[in-house]
Each structure stands twice: as structure tokens, then as C-alpha cells.
Design an enzyme around this catalytic site. Sequence first.
Site, short mmCIF file in Angstrom:
data_model
loop_
_atom_site.label_atom_id
_atom_site.label_comp_id
_atom_site.label_asym_id
_atom_site.label_seq_id
_atom_site.Cartn_x
_atom_site.Cartn_y
_atom_site.Cartn_z
N HIS A 57 4.27 10.98 -8.85
CA HIS A 57 3.69 9.61 -8.31
C HIS A 57 4.63 8.49 -9.28
O HIS A 57 4.37 8.48 -10.37
CB HIS A 57 2.49 9.54 -8.67
CG HIS A 57 1.98 8.31 -7.77
ND1 HIS A 57 1.09 8.08 -6.62
CD2 HIS A 57 2.35 7.01 -8.02
CE1 HIS A 57 0.94 6.94 -6.35
NE2 HIS A 57 1.46 6.15 -7.20
N HIS A 59 7.23 4.60 -8.45
CA HIS A 59 7.59 3.54 -7.62
C HIS A 59 9.12 3.10 -8.17
O HIS A 59 8.99 2.32 -8.95
CB HIS A 59 6.66 2.43 -7.86
CG HIS A 59 5.37 2.77 -7.20
ND1 HIS A 59 4.96 2.25 -6.06
CD2 HIS A 59 4.34 3.44 -7.80
CE1 HIS A 59 3.75 2.62 -5.61
NE2 HIS A 59 3.41 3.28 -6.82
N GLN A 152 2.87 -0.82 1.50
CA GLN A 152 2.16 -1.66 0.16
C GLN A 152 1.08 -2.51 0.59
O GLN A 152 -0.07 -2.77 0.19
CB GLN A 152 3.14 -2.23 -0.65
CG GLN A 152 2.80 -3.14 -1.95
CD GLN A 152 2.60 -2.55 -3.12
OE1 GLN A 152 3.99 -2.00 -3.56
NE2 GLN A 152 1.49 -2.23 -3.82
N HIS A 210 -1.87 6.39 -1.45
CA HIS A 210 -2.77 5.62 -2.54
C HIS A 210 -4.11 5.70 -1.80
O HIS A 210 -4.25 5.00 -0.91
CB HIS A 210 -2.13 4.11 -2.63
CG HIS A 210 -0.95 4.24 -3.66
ND1 HIS A 210 0.35 4.87 -3.09
CD2 HIS A 210 -0.49 3.78 -4.81
CE1 HIS A 210 1.41 4.62 -3.96
NE2 HIS A 210 0.77 4.00 -5.02
N GLU A 213 -7.97 3.53 -4.88
CA GLU A 213 -7.20 3.00 -6.09
C GLU A 213 -8.39 1.78 -6.34
O GLU A 213 -7.79 0.73 -6.14
CB GLU A 213 -5.73 2.74 -6.08
CG GLU A 213 -5.17 2.29 -7.49
CD GLU A 213 -3.95 1.91 -7.69
OE1 GLU A 213 -3.25 2.10 -6.47
OE2 GLU A 213 -3.41 1.78 -8.85
N ASP A 309 3.84 6.77 -12.59
CA ASP A 309 3.64 5.62 -11.65
C ASP A 309 4.44 4.40 -11.72
O ASP A 309 5.14 4.13 -10.92
CB ASP A 309 1.93 5.27 -11.78
CG ASP A 309 1.53 4.32 -10.48
OD1 ASP A 309 2.22 4.32 -9.50
OD2 ASP A 309 0.38 3.86 -10.52
N TRP A 315 3.85 -4.52 -12.77
CA TRP A 315 2.38 -3.76 -13.07
C TRP A 315 2.28 -3.26 -14.56
O TRP A 315 1.28 -3.22 -15.09
CB TRP A 315 2.11 -2.81 -11.99
CG TRP A 315 1.93 -3.56 -10.64
CD1 TRP A 315 1.00 -4.30 -10.14
CD2 TRP A 315 2.91 -3.62 -9.60
NE1 TRP A 315 1.19 -4.49 -8.87
CE2 TRP A 315 2.56 -3.95 -8.47
CE3 TRP A 315 4.31 -2.89 -9.60
CZ2 TRP A 315 3.30 -4.31 -7.33
CZ3 TRP A 315 4.99 -3.17 -8.63
CH2 TRP A 315 4.43 -4.03 -7.31
FE FE2 Z 1 1.37 4.04 -7.34
#
Ligand code: FE2
Length: 423
Positions: A57, A59, A152, A210, A213, A309, A315
Site C-alpha cells: 500500500h 502512493h 481520491q 481505502h 479509513e 502508505d 500527509w
Molecule cells: Fe493510502
Amino acid sequence: MLDLIVKNAKLQNHDCEQDIAIKDGKILTIEKQVTGECSNIIDAHGCFVTPPFIDSHFHLDATLSYGQPRINQSGTLLEGIALWGELNPTQKVEDFHARAMEFCQWSIARGVLGLRSHVDVTDENLLAAEALLDVREKMKPYMDIQLVAFPQNGYLRSPGAKQNLSRALEMGVDVVGGIPHFERNMDEGATSVRQLCQLAADKGLLVDMHCDESDDPLSRHIETLCAQTTRLGMEGRVAGSHLTSMHSMDNYYVSKLMALMAEADMQVVANPLINITLQGRHDTYPKRRGMTRVKELMENNINVAFGHDCVMDPWYSFGSHDMLDVAHMGLHVGQMTGVAQIQNCFDAVTCNAARIMQLDDYGVTPGSNADFIVLDCNTPFDAIRLRPARLYVIRRGQVISKTDRSKPVVTIEGRDRKIDFTL
Ligand code: FE2
């Protein structure tokens, strides 16, 4: 003529050191002493040889963008989303491409040879998908990359997301993504799960969403994902990422949900570094840890992996893509300090993640791909404890990265003392 022999390797499930013989990119044999002609011999000196780390997982489209166009001052999810909204429209294909290519080199140096990356398909130009499809091809000799079409801003909520996601799949993106908890309500979230699973079933693709979450104990999208998986006969082909709402759910309800997840052979990816920093932000004290119920899921024979992630993006400002950092954090957040649980945390960044990505011929066994790492330690326990140097990273029998053994030196009362942390 063999291509490579790795001598004196410490392997799991072997009492004494073994030699590994490699031919044509595959592990030919593992024996106490391999004999045979070979000009390429590595002595592992009793170090631990493991299958490569797999990050199921990530991005890639956002990674290494830290500070662009500005730093996330509050460190919160909300400011991160706002930052991504500012950055994303300014990015060109070359920007996505350059950052992802640099990042893949970090990954290889850390022994990560399998990576599943979500790619935002909200932008109708699909620039990130275009860039990452090329990165996937360029990196093929070195690592296996899977891309997930990730809406997203919501599959139903974001205008154009449906069409964009289908176009991304036509371009060659591998896996169907989703984000049901971000749709407008529970009903639309459930509709998005049903439509996306149907799309994947029709195209014969895997699913990775996802899912839940959030800290909302009443969110029910995992249940829906299980039901759609079973309805479509996709058992074992669907992954639920994050699943953090499970942390806050009623225990009675979870006892039902676990059975549904086992029935659907749901594949689970927890992301401990991100979950521990982003979840529970509305709590004062007591403050929830925010990671899904990893220990209990594993006890119910549900396959769980840990993902990284994010690395240095809007983030999450930290990270070097060391999956042992992830295992270390997952172990602590999940209180998985039992002997078997420590091994489970190592498996969560290796074989469990490989199973989620459905990687063929994974493992250090005869007949498998000759993909493995020589770690500067002796056991999975020490790998998590020390996060040691990856002395050799080997892909299809070729050394693709080397790191010198680190020997820290400290000074105590004026005397130099060498400390070898690996012993
Ligand atoms: Fe993610």
C-alpha cells in the site's frame, strides 16, 4: 554453470547455514554445501537471507513532494488534503515521473522489490497514471509494481471520476480502487463498493479499496466489501486497506464482521505509520491508536499486511521506505510482542504482502525467483529490532544494490569502543 552461489546463508526453517544456488534467475537448490562451477560467489557469513520486502500500500504519485508548494504546518490530514489540492494541478507528467523514479531507487536500496501504489485518477488528464505506467515498465527488471486506480475524491462524489477510473484501467492500470467512506453517505458508499467490485469482476481484475479509513465506529463499508466479494465469487482477490474504523467498533459487531471477512478471504492492509499519526485526531484523552485489529484478524486466519502508505508527501513528512520501520511501528501499535506475533509482523512486510499482490514464485525456496536480501542480522526478530543494513539486494540472481555493513563507534570516558550491533 551456475549464475550465483550465496554461501553460508541463515534461512528461516533451517537449523544450520545453507548455500543457495541460482541459475537462470531462479533458485535451483538450497543445500548445506553447494558444489558446482560458478564465478560469482557471495559469502553471507551467516547473515539472515529473507525474501524481499513487499509494500502492498503506497502512493507513488504524491511521494517526495514534501515542501511543495509548502510544508504541512499543522501535520493534520485536513491540511494534507488541502496541500494535495494545491500541488496536484501544478504537476506535469515529468514531475510525477521523476519523483517516482527517484523513490524506486530508495525502495530498492531498502530491499523493497514489490510495490502496490494507488494513483489518483480524479484529474481528467490522468497525468499521474501516465507517468506511473511508464515507471512500472522501466522498473520491471528491478521490482514488481502494481497500480491501483484510486478515485481520491470519491467515485460517485467527484465529477468525472467514473469515466476517469475506467479510462485509467484501459490505459493499463492493474487494480480497481475506491474510497467508500468519502462518498456523501453510507448508501452512496455502498453503491460505490457494489459498482467498483462489479467492474473488477467484469474485467477480471483485483480490488483494493481505502475502506473505512476513519474513526467512525458505525461505518459499515467493510461489511459491504465482504458481501460484494462473496456475491461475485472474488474471494481472496479483494483487499481492504486501512479498515481503521474496526478499532472503534463494538466488539459484538466485530465478532460478526470477522466471520464475514474470513468467508470472503478478505485481504487486509494496515498502515501503522500513517494510522498512528492521522487517526484519533478528534480525540482528547483517552486517545485511540487508530490501527485496525491486526492481532485479532491474524488470529482469525485473515491475511494481513503492513503498508508504508506515504513517504515525504502532504500527509506524512517522514520515512525512507524502510519496511522494517513499518513492521516496528505495527508491532508497537498492535502490542504484538509475543514470539509468534513478532514473526507475524515480519511476515506482514514480506510473504503476507506478496500474497495480497498475488506475486508468483515468491520466497527463498527451490524453484522460486532468485529475489532476496542479505540482511546484516541473524533473525527476523533482530531485523525488526535493529533495522540493519541490506548488505545485498538480489533480483533474478543479480546483485542490484549493496550496502556496507555499518559498525557504529561510540566514545565512553575518552576510550573508543567499537560496538557491533549485529552480534
Ligand atoms: Fe493510502
